[in-house]
Enzyme design. Structure first.
Site, short mmCIF file in Angstrom:
data_model
loop_
_atom_site.label_atom_id
_atom_site.label_comp_id
_atom_site.label_asym_id
_atom_site.label_seq_id
_atom_site.Cartn_x
_atom_site.Cartn_y
_atom_site.Cartn_z
N TYR A 1 0.83 -1.13 0.21
CA TYR A 1 0.28 -0.32 -0.28
C TYR A 1 0.91 1.76 0.02
CZ TYR A 1 -3.46 3.61 1.42
OH TYR A 1 -3.90 4.95 1.63
N SER B 1 11.19 -3.52 27.12
CA SER B 1 11.09 -4.65 27.74
C SER B 1 10.76 -5.09 29.02
CB SER B 1 10.80 -5.77 26.14
OG SER B 1 12.58 -5.85 26.15
N LEU B 2 10.81 -5.70 29.32
CA LEU B 2 10.68 -6.70 30.52
C LEU B 2 11.27 -8.31 30.23
CD1 LEU B 2 6.83 -6.51 32.71
CD2 LEU B 2 9.83 -5.53 33.08
N GLU C 1 1.75 -6.80 39.77
CA GLU C 1 0.04 -6.71 38.95
C GLU C 1 0.05 -7.42 38.06
OE1 GLU C 1 1.61 -2.74 36.76
OE2 GLU C 1 2.70 -2.83 38.01
N LYS D 1 0.09 -9.04 34.31
CA LYS D 1 0.28 -8.45 33.35
C LYS D 1 -0.70 -8.86 31.53
CE LYS D 1 4.72 -9.24 30.48
NZ LYS D 1 4.31 -9.35 29.00
N ASP E 1 -1.82 -8.80 28.82
CA ASP E 1 -1.80 -8.60 27.37
C ASP E 1 -2.91 -8.05 26.06
OD1 ASP E 1 -0.73 -11.17 25.11
OD2 ASP E 1 -1.77 -12.21 25.30
N GLU F 1 -1.18 -0.07 29.43
CA GLU F 1 -2.02 -1.93 28.24
C GLU F 1 -3.00 -0.87 27.48
OE1 GLU F 1 0.99 -3.54 27.72
OE2 GLU F 1 -0.16 -5.19 26.84
N TYR G 1 -0.17 1.67 34.29
CA TYR G 1 1.13 0.95 35.45
C TYR G 1 2.62 1.38 35.15
CZ TYR G 1 1.55 -0.98 30.11
OH TYR G 1 1.68 -2.06 29.24
N LYS H 1 5.76 -15.20 33.96
CA LYS H 1 4.81 -15.54 33.23
C LYS H 1 3.50 -16.88 33.09
CE LYS H 1 4.83 -13.94 29.19
NZ LYS H 1 5.56 -14.10 28.29
N CYS I 1 -1.20 -35.77 -2.25
CA CYS I 1 -2.15 -34.71 -2.16
C CYS I 1 -3.52 -34.62 -2.63
CB CYS I 1 -1.72 -33.78 -2.78
SG CYS I 1 -2.38 -31.92 -2.81
N CYS J 1 -4.37 -32.36 -5.36
CA CYS J 1 -3.81 -32.65 -6.51
C CYS J 1 -4.21 -34.19 -7.15
CB CYS J 1 -2.77 -31.99 -7.30
SG CYS J 1 -1.23 -32.40 -6.45
N CYS K 1 3.59 -32.55 -1.20
CA CYS K 1 2.91 -32.84 -2.31
C CYS K 1 4.12 -32.62 -4.05
CB CYS K 1 1.80 -31.62 -2.89
SG CYS K 1 1.29 -31.72 -4.75
N CYS L 1 0.00 -29.13 -9.12
CA CYS L 1 -0.98 -28.83 -7.76
C CYS L 1 -2.12 -27.55 -7.60
CB CYS L 1 -0.68 -29.49 -6.80
SG CYS L 1 -1.21 -29.13 -5.42
#
Ligand code: IVH
Length: 713
Positions: free
Chosen positions: A50, A94-95, A126, A128, A130, A185, A238, A326, A431, A434, A449, A455
């Site tokens: 684009y 980042s963490l 606290e 995390k 997402d 977030e 946060y 995590k 396959c 095809c 395949c 195909c």
């Protein structure tokens, strides 16, 4: 010049009338994509494509200002990228991750040792969230900029969109510091996510979001703020960036200040002073996770004292004073109703589990990846959950898991619930699209395949490869045209390209009357095709798209065999009909004896010719095309012996094509700029390489400059 060929012409060589036509085409294409993007939320081209359209339009207008029109100003006046960039004065970092209790113990011990503190350190815990992080800049209490994280140093300006989010105040109360940057977030709650997906499904078009995080990101990064406004986004504060004054001396105090200014903060945030308290918080939150109403993927612990945070500082891109603990992926139990085999663009057969729909952490899941044949058999593999030989059968009750935006997967089978009549799954060896043989290479988990030339699952991709710049290089037969010809049923295999003209003569709807074609463009296309009826053998072999046979190996085969018939016959003789073993016969020995050719490549070639569909398609192609002996390498090109680096966005060729082209012209292509570099070819968006080119006195040209230099316009 026919309009479909115009798009290939560099802007600075367009004649006025061509520019006008190309301008019109671009405006229409951009307008159509805008519509899809804004109103249907289903862009059909990549952001990069684009942007390339927009750049070309703007470039044409720069040369031909008289072309600026209502159409073009509405689409072309904006900056050439979708969102303006915003530098982060304080980088958005980042963490570091902690995966188990011991990692958390280690994190706190490390902080204590670093600070030489014997006693307890207090820290916050606290959820995390997402979603995607957002930085809100207030000046004089007014929201002035909202920016995404981007690469941490520079984000995208999404201010107008952020203003539509109810959770984000436009004004802060009197008395707040002059400059306040609040970070947090942006996310979508489960109920809102489900409602949005239901709405999108009802609207048709088959587009829904895979998970709430993608939905939040897709909704925030909208060109039209009206769409963002219709998407229920939320926000938790946060953290912070630049602050002209600090309202508190602790992490907790800062977040409380944000709350008092009217920003949503997470109600679960607490203060802990021991590892035990932290871990108790973690496990309690894990239990409550599915009921929170939004996705979280762990707990973040942060040293509470800002003075200590300052002393602790950062290691590379994450703070020493915080860690993300995590959660394991969320799991659920459901039944496997069936297994679908999908054939990808490269011929890989991928099994997909059709599941009894089930909610996993707030999101309905009905498909899961089964990766490959071994995975179904329970053999596992790189990074996949291993079930120690327990296979997966249709009818089985299985445990599935969903982690972030990873496609859900099956982690285990509940054997005590296996139906008595469940049978081991037989992976197809043909396959499903095809009917060609689907084979596995030694050491490979994927079955593919082999019907590459016929195909239909692979056809467009293969034909695109066949006509690409380093293969048959047929002008006027680009990706879009290949797609269109395939849809019209006019080209399904390479030989069809060369019979197109003859068949066209007998068609009811002639090519010249089809969308995107006129009489001249059809004539030019046929001429371009006919020019390639004679082609260098190495290009011919490369064009076949045999696995592992790229340009270099194609040259090796071309040099060794000299004719395409010798190449084919040796491959066929390496696997004679009957029980005779493949390896060890003369033909096989000859193949693997070629300098640079190993067993994997040789086997791919043998498999290719072993497939009758391919042999037939190959024979049909040979009726149309005559391969010539190996193309001589160029030594007289202006870039022969030079070291070239490509950077930034290339519009007229892929990076791979650029590399191949440079090498064909005798240049060496490097990945980074140094004193040894002779030339940097920089497209839009080039960054650090431009700087090092300036430092090293390296000549810099743009993509059009490259084509001019090598005389390939
Ligand atoms: S603090 C310097 N707190 O996690 C660290 N981040 O892995 C600033 N995230 O990019 C981040 N919830 O998008 C922090 N309560 C939380 C968070 C959180 C989610 C995200 C954030 C960040 C990523 C780092």
């Amino acid at each position: 010049m026919p309009s479909d060929l115009l798009r290939e012409i560099p802007v600075d060589t367009l004649k006025a009338d061509e520019a006008a036509r190309e301008h019109e085409r671009l405006s229409a294409e951009i307008a159509e994509n805008d519509l899809r993007y804004h109103q249907e939320d289903a862009p059909v081209i990549s952001d990069a494509d684009y942007d390339a359209l927009r750049r070309r339009l703007v470039a044409i207008e720069a040369r031909f200002p008289e072309l600026r029109s209502a159409v073009s100003t509405s689409v072309g006046a904006a900056p050439s990228v979708k969102f303006a960039k915003v530098p982060h004065v304080v980088p958005m970092l980042s963490l570091d991750n902690a995966f188990d209790d011991q990692d958390v113990v280690d994190f706190i011990d490390r902080a204590r040792r670093f600070l030489k503190i014997e006693g307890a350190i207090s820290f916050t815990a606290e959820p995390k969230i997402d979603g995607l992080s957002l930085s809100l800049r207030y000046e004089g209490g007014r929201l002035v900029t909202a920016a995404t994280r981007g690469d941490g140093f520079e984000g995208e300006n999404v201010t107008v969109n952020a203003r539509t989010i109810g959770d984000i105040p436009e004004k802060l109360p009197a008395g707040v510091p002059e400059i306040v940057e609040i970070r947090g977030e942006c996310y979508m709650a489960h109920v809102d996510f489900q409602a949005l997906n239901a709405r999108m499904a009802a609207a048709g078009g088959g587009k829904t979001f895979a998970n709430p995080r993608n939905a939040a990101a897709g909704s925030l990064r909208q060109l039209d703020p009206k769409i963002t406004a219709s998407r229920p986004l939320r926000f938790f504060a946060y953290a912070w960036g630049e602050m002209s004054a600090m309202p508190a001396e602790t992490q907790m105090g800062m977040v409380e200040a944000f709350a008092s200014w009217g920003l949503p903060t997470n109600p679960r945030m607490t203060l802990c002073s021991t590892v035990e308290e932290a871990l108790a918080f973690y496990h309690a939150l894990e239990t409550d996770r599915a009921g929170l109403g939004y996705d979280i993927d762990g707990v973040v612990y942060k040293v509470n004292s800002l003075a200590l945070q300052n002393r602790l500082g950062f290691v590379s891109r994450s703070p020493r004073w915080a860690v993300a603990h995590k959660f394991a992926a969320e799991q659920a139990v459901t039944v496997l109703n069936g297994i679908d085999i999908q054939v990808g663009r490269t011929g890989a057969l991928t099994p997909v589990a059709k599941l009894e729909p089930i909610t996993v952490g707030g999101v309905v899941v009905s498909n899961a990846t089964l990766h490959n044949e071994d995975y179904i058999r329970g053999i596992g593999g790189d990074g996949l959950p291993i079930r120690d030989g327990v296979d997966i059968r249709v009818g089985d009750t299985v445990v599935i898991q969903r982690a972030g935006d990873v496609i859900p997967q099956i982690v285990s089978v509940l054997l005590d619930r296996r139906p008595a009549d469940a049978v081991p799954y037989e992976f197809p060896t043909l396959c499903p699209v095809c009917g060609s043989h689907a084979v596995r290479e030694e050491g490979e988990a994927v079955r593919r395949c082999t019907g590459g030339l016929i195909c239909s699952a692979q056809a467009v991709e293969r034909i695109r490869h066949f006509v690409s710049r380093n293969a048959f290089d047929i002008e006027g037969l680009g990706e879009k045209q290949v797609q269109a010809f395939h849809e019209w049923g006019l080209i399904t295999e390479p030989a069809d390209i060369f019979t197109l003209e003859a068949r066209d003569a007998g068609q009811l709807q002639r090519l010249k009357n089809r969308d995107g074609f006129g009489e001249t463009s059809a004539r030019n296309l046929f001429a371009a095709i006919n020019e390639r009826r004679s082609i260098a053998l190495n290009r011919f072999i490369y064009a076949l798209g045999i696995r592992h046979v790229g340009e270099t190996n194609a040259k090796r085969f071309a040099r060794h065999f000299g004719t395409v018939e010798a190449f084919r016959d040796t491959a066929l003789a390496a696997r004679p009909p009957g029980p005779e073993l493949l390896k060890g016969n003369d033909a096989w020995v000859e193949l693997v004896g070629i300098e640079g050719i190993g067993a994997v490549v040789a086997e791919a070639v043998v498999d290719f010719f072993d497939e009758p569909h391919n042999r037939d398609a190959f024979a049909r192609l040979l009726e149309q095309v005559t391969p010539q002996p190996l193309e001589a390498a160029k030594t007289d090109s202006p870039v022969a012996g030079k070291t070239v680096v490509f950077t930034g966005t290339l519009v007229r060729m892929t990076r791979e094509e650029a590399k191949a082209m440079a090498e064909r012209l005798g240049a060496k292509v490097a990945g980074s700029v140094s004193k040894k570099t002779d030339l940097l070819v920089a497209g839009p968006g080039a960054g650090s390489k431009l700087k090092s080119a300036a430092e090293n006195g390296v000549e810099v040209i743009d993509e059009d400059g490259w084509f001019t230099l090598v005389g390939a316009e």
